[in-house]
Scaffold this active site. Structure first.
Site, PDB file in Angstrom:
ATOM      1  N   ASP A 186      42.414  33.549  44.433  1.00 46.22           N
ATOM      2  CA  ASP A 186      42.756  34.966  44.302  1.00 46.22           C
ATOM      3  C   ASP A 186      42.070  35.758  45.403  1.00 46.22           C
ATOM      4  OD1 ASP A 186      43.195  37.604  43.617  1.00 46.22           O
ATOM      5  OD2 ASP A 186      42.846  37.308  41.482  1.00 46.22           O
ATOM      6  N   HIS A 191      38.419  42.614  45.186  1.00 51.39           N
ATOM      7  CA  HIS A 191      37.226  41.871  44.805  1.00 51.39           C
ATOM      8  C   HIS A 191      36.317  41.529  45.984  1.00 51.39           C
ATOM      9  CE1 HIS A 191      39.360  41.547  41.049  1.00 51.39           C
ATOM     10  NE2 HIS A 191      40.364  40.960  41.660  1.00 51.39           N
ATOM     11  N   ILE A 207      34.986  44.751  42.415  1.00 51.03           N
ATOM     12  CA  ILE A 207      34.728  44.298  41.051  1.00 51.03           C
ATOM     13  C   ILE A 207      34.966  42.791  40.944  1.00 51.03           C
ATOM     14  CG2 ILE A 207      35.348  46.536  40.094  1.00 51.03           C
ATOM     15  CD1 ILE A 207      38.032  45.321  39.224  1.00 51.03           C
ATOM     16  N   GLY A 210      38.904  39.324  36.838  1.00 50.36           N
ATOM     17  CA  GLY A 210      38.935  39.164  35.390  1.00 50.36           C
ATOM     18  C   GLY A 210      38.824  37.708  34.972  1.00 50.36           C
TER      19      GLY A 210
END
Length: 291
Positions: A186, A191, A207, A210
């Site tokens: 990803d 991120h 961040i 998830g």
């Protein structure tokens, strides 16, 4: 953003996905495994056989490959709402599968509202043809409603017991964790790129993915409920409720419900912040032999 209401039930053509021993170790490092988890991060330690974290299933059977079936969607409006997995047998340290993903449902919340999409993926062992893993991803397309799709029904959530958790595990999230996890596939700049996180997404800093948070919680559940035996954790479901920031401490609270089932929640806390709920509606299934 225009969602095709006829996408429900559509499936991708089978796609081959393969991984190596290095890939499964890199994933384990990406979700926080380290020197205390040598069976997941090394292949040549004396007396230790390499194993694979069960949550690697979300990489093997990536349901998001079905997103293009929805039509012209704005990926910047996409939020990962929930994730589940079912591991039919222990994951091999290397292998190849044939993955098929399907748009299982699309809920239309009306003009100006959201679209809620359920995607399902199945991975079959390319040699034996046997089912290896199944995953289900819920994604929310902000502002994607009003395309003429079904209104849907209220999602049923299990009830947590009114008692303190039976177990709790805290894990620090290193500042470079998202940079490591992204190497498993990803590469969303949310991120990794401070400019993108600030200017495009409204966060002060990049961040955590998830699914990285999901993997951290999976490690805590594996240790607490299965004594670290990867063969015993077979199902895991959770909803994403708030972001985790690199540098936070992640705490997973676990309620044992039976010999084969537990509920969990995860909370993140920064150096100068109160704990916030980041994973909710968590449920995990274990083999009876793990009790």
């Amino acid at each position: 953003m225009v969602i095709d209401a006829a996408a429900i039930g559509r499936s991708t053509a089978p796609q081959r996905f393969s991984w190596t021993s290095r890939d499964s170790m890199l994933y384990s490092l990406g979700v926080g495994a380290g020197a205390s988890d040598l069976s997941f991060v090394t292949e040549n330690s004396h007396g230790i056989v390499q194993r694979v974290l069960p949550t690697y299933a979300v990489i093997i059977a990536d349901a998001s490959v079905a997103l293009p079936l929805l039509g012209d969607i704005d990926m910047s409006k996409l939020v990962h709402g929930a994730q589940s997995m079912h591991v039919h047998r222990p994951l091999p340290v290397e292998g190849a599968v044939e993955v098929t993903a399907r748009v299982d449902s699309v809920v239309d919340k009306g003009p100006g509202g959201n679209a809620i999409v359920e995607l399902v993926a199945r991975a079959l062992d390319i040699v034996t043809g046997e089912m290896l893993v199944e995953t289900r991803s819920t994604v929310v397309l902000r502002g994607g409603g009003g395309f003429g799709g079904p209104a849907g029904a209220r999602t049923h959530r299990h009830q947590f017991p009114e008692r303190q958790a039976d177990a709790e595990a805290s894990q620090p999230v290193p500042a470079n964790q998202a940079l490591l996890y992204r190497l498993s596939g990803d590469r969303n700049p949310l991120h990794s790129d401070p400019w993108f996180a600030r200017e495009r997404a409204g966060f002060s800093t990049p961040i955590l993915h998830g699914l990285c948070t999901y993997g951290f919680a999976g490690r805590a559940l594996l240790a607490e409920l299965c004594d670290g035996d990867d063969a015993d954790l077979v199902e895991m479901t959770a909803s994403f409720t708030a972001p985790v920031f690199p540098g936070d401490t992640l705490t997973t609270r676990i309620w044992r419900m039976s010999a084969t089932e537990a509920f969990f929640r995860a909370y993140a806390r920064g150096a100068e912040s109160e704990p916030r709920l980041v994973l909710d509606h968590g449920r995990v299934g274990v083999r009876a032999t793990a009790a």
